[in-house]
Design an enzyme around this catalytic site. Structure first.
Site, PDB file in Angstrom:
ATOM      1  N   ARG A   7     112.354  17.867  13.022  1.00 41.68           N
ATOM      2  CA  ARG A   7     112.996  18.509  14.174  1.00 41.68           C
ATOM      3  C   ARG A   7     112.530  17.929  15.523  1.00 41.68           C
ATOM      4  NH1 ARG A   7     114.226  24.131  16.073  1.00 41.68           N
ATOM      5  NH2 ARG A   7     112.913  24.656  17.848  1.00 41.68           N
ATOM      6  N   GLU A  38     125.275  26.674  19.096  1.00 42.88           N
ATOM      7  CA  GLU A  38     124.768  26.484  17.733  1.00 42.88           C
ATOM      8  C   GLU A  38     125.998  26.361  16.841  1.00 42.88           C
ATOM      9  OE1 GLU A  38     121.658  26.256  16.615  1.00 42.88           O
ATOM     10  OE2 GLU A  38     120.423  27.055  18.248  1.00 42.88           O
ATOM     11  N   ASN A  89     112.860  20.921  22.936  1.00 43.00           N
ATOM     12  CA  ASN A  89     113.519  22.081  23.534  1.00 43.00           C
ATOM     13  C   ASN A  89     112.546  23.230  23.818  1.00 43.00           C
ATOM     14  OD1 ASN A  89     115.954  22.946  24.653  1.00 43.00           O
ATOM     15  ND2 ASN A  89     116.448  24.221  22.870  1.00 43.00           N
TER      16      ASN A  89
HETATM   17 ZN   LIG Z   1     118.178  23.051  17.654  1.00 40.96          ZN
END
Ligand SMILES: [Zn+2]
Ligand SMILES: *[C@@H]1O[C@H](CO)[C@@H](O)[C@H](O)[C@H]1NC(C)=O
Ligand SMILES: *[C@@H]1O[C@H](CO)[C@@H](O)[C@H](O)[C@H]1NC(C)=O
Length: 433
Positions: free
Chosen positions: A238, A385, A257
């Site tokens: 990720r 998302e 993020n």
């Molecule tokens: Zn994400």
């Protein structure tokens, strides 16, 4: 012949080794019914090294990937606290091999011949293919496209973005729409969303007004090192691949993020091993600095900011700690309008989009890109998302079924268009007065 045998063996050994680290990992679908269970499951997440794919909120199911040797304990704990679960995939490695197979077959069906310009929507293209594509587009469409190197990733890969404009970004009365994807490396399905927008604005222009009235900044791969790593080593990676944080163990990487300069460190992790490790300080990472610089240069003209993630069918807005910006009603309204546009064309197998504040819909999060954009005064800012498609192959979550690639681009574009037209029309009204 010898060579053939040798390469056949090599081929098999590669295939056998592939995704080996995920052998026996199981994907659980877990349903909680109240806040008390939400708290208990959060404790459990800290206690057992599981990978939370979609967050658990009461009344909704979430996905959790559990290592083979933790499954027993995980199930026992769930049963002990009375939480319901279903095993969605008993061995995720089989799904990983299936994804490889389906994506490879889909691109092979093209027979190496494609009459169309641009990248196909039948497979997921890797970093070098996309990087070259951006350069090629700029040279093929010099009237509307400029390619810019925003900076380099930790490992030195170029982070390129496109500026798309009929007036070379010189007409300062036009609003700018900003769009980025792949800040999280494993969220492959987000790439076709940005590539589809580029296709519609440059190659096959179906929305002339959006091209003429708006300047666009589109950045398809914000985390190239992590993205490359998901293709070569670990499909479920990720974070970025920064190695200069050592706490004595072998963990590395920053959650980009959680690294932006807004509420930095308040709802993220100080632990390098965590999937939400926030780095050494705000914008410590070169990847997030690229976005910071773009916003410093163009922020005053950017009217809407999109950061595309997967998965869960959500359109989220700030702030990540729960406070609402003064124009929250407008943000929510535009969010709902975009969600409706997507729901109108989405596949029945995916649920309707949910729209809301990050904190209330999901969880507290700090240092996130869309919050930073909002914080510096960009009026509308969203985290999308994308859906977790469950199609005939059964692949879902972060895993991509090629059947869904073009649809993901197409339906997301329906939402983005609504947001873009909203700021365009608002801008026209403003100029009239
Ligand atoms: Zn994400
Ligand atoms: C990226 O994909 C292209 C086309 O499939 C392939 O030729 C190339 O080797 C890949 N690049 C890397 C670095 O894997
Ligand atoms: C991390 O390493 C990079 C590359 O070596 C360097 O430029 C950067 O300053 C380092 N960052 C920190 C926070 O040490």
């Amino acid at each position: 012949m010898l060579k053939t045998i040798f390469s056949t063996c090599l081929f098999f050994s590669v295939v056998i080794a592939r995704h080996e680290q995920y052998e026996g990992y199981a994907l659980y679908e877990v349903t909680i019914t109240n806040e008390e269970q939400a708290k208990l499951i959060k404790q459990l997440e800290n206690q057992i090294p599981v990978d939370v794919w979609t967050h658990l909120v009461p009344g909704n199911t979430g996905q959790i990937l559990v290592p083979k040797d933790q499954r027993k304990e995980f199930q026992n704990e769930l049963s002990a606290i009375g939480i319901e679960y279903k095993i969605e995939t008993d061995n995720i490695r089989e799904q990983l091999l299936l994804e490889d197979e389906l994506l490879a077959a889909a691109s092979k069906n093209r027979n190496g011949f494609s009459s169309r310009i641009g990248l196909s929507f039948d497979t997921i293209h890797n970093y070098s293919v996309v990087d070259q594509y951006l350069v090629d587009l700029a040279s093929q469409y010099p009237e509307t496209v400029t390619v810019v190197s925003g900076g380099r990733s930790f490992e030195g890969r170029d982070i390129k973005y496109l500026k798309i404009s009929t007036t070379n970004f010189e007409d300062r009365s036009k609003p700018i729409v900003y769009l980025e994807s792949l800040i999280h490396a494993r969220e492959w399905i987000t790439l076709p969303a940005t590539l589809y927008a580029i296709e519609r604005l440059v190659i096959d222009v179906t929305e002339q007004d959006l091209l003429e009235d708006i300047d666009w900044i589109i950045l398809p791969i914000l985390n190239p090192d992590g993205y490359e790593f998901t293709h070569t080593e670990n499909r479920f990676w990720r974070k970025n691949r920064a190695t200069n944080y050592t706490d004595g163990d072998s963990c590395l990487g920053v959650d980009l993020n959680r690294n932006f300069g807004i509420f930095w460190g308040e709802a993220s992790s100080v632990n390098v091993c965590s999937e939400t490790f926030h780095g050494l300080g705000p914008f410590s990472e070169s990847e997030t600095s690229v976005v910071q610089n773009i916003l410093a240069e163009y922020g005053s003209r950017i009217e809407i900011f999109f950061d595309i993630h997967s998965h869960g069918s959500l359109i989220l807005y700030g702030y990540g700690l729960g406070a609402l910006p003064p124009n929250a009603l407008v943000i929510n309204y535009v969010g709902v309008t975009m969600a409706h546009a997507i729901d109108n064309v989405k596949w029945d197998s995916n649920k309707d989009y949910t729209v809301g504040n990050v904190y209330y819909v999901l969880y507290a999060a700090s240092g996130i890109a869309s919050d930073y954009a909002l914080g510096i005064g960009i009026p509308l800012s969203y985290t999308y998302e994308l859906p977790s498609y469950r199609g005939s192959s059964g692949l879902n979550g972060f895993l991509v079924d090629p059947e869904f690639i073009e649809q993901a681009g197409f339906e997301t574009w329906e939402g983005l268009k609504v947001g873009a037209r909203y700021v365009r029309d608002l801008d026209k009204r403003r100029h009239r007065h």
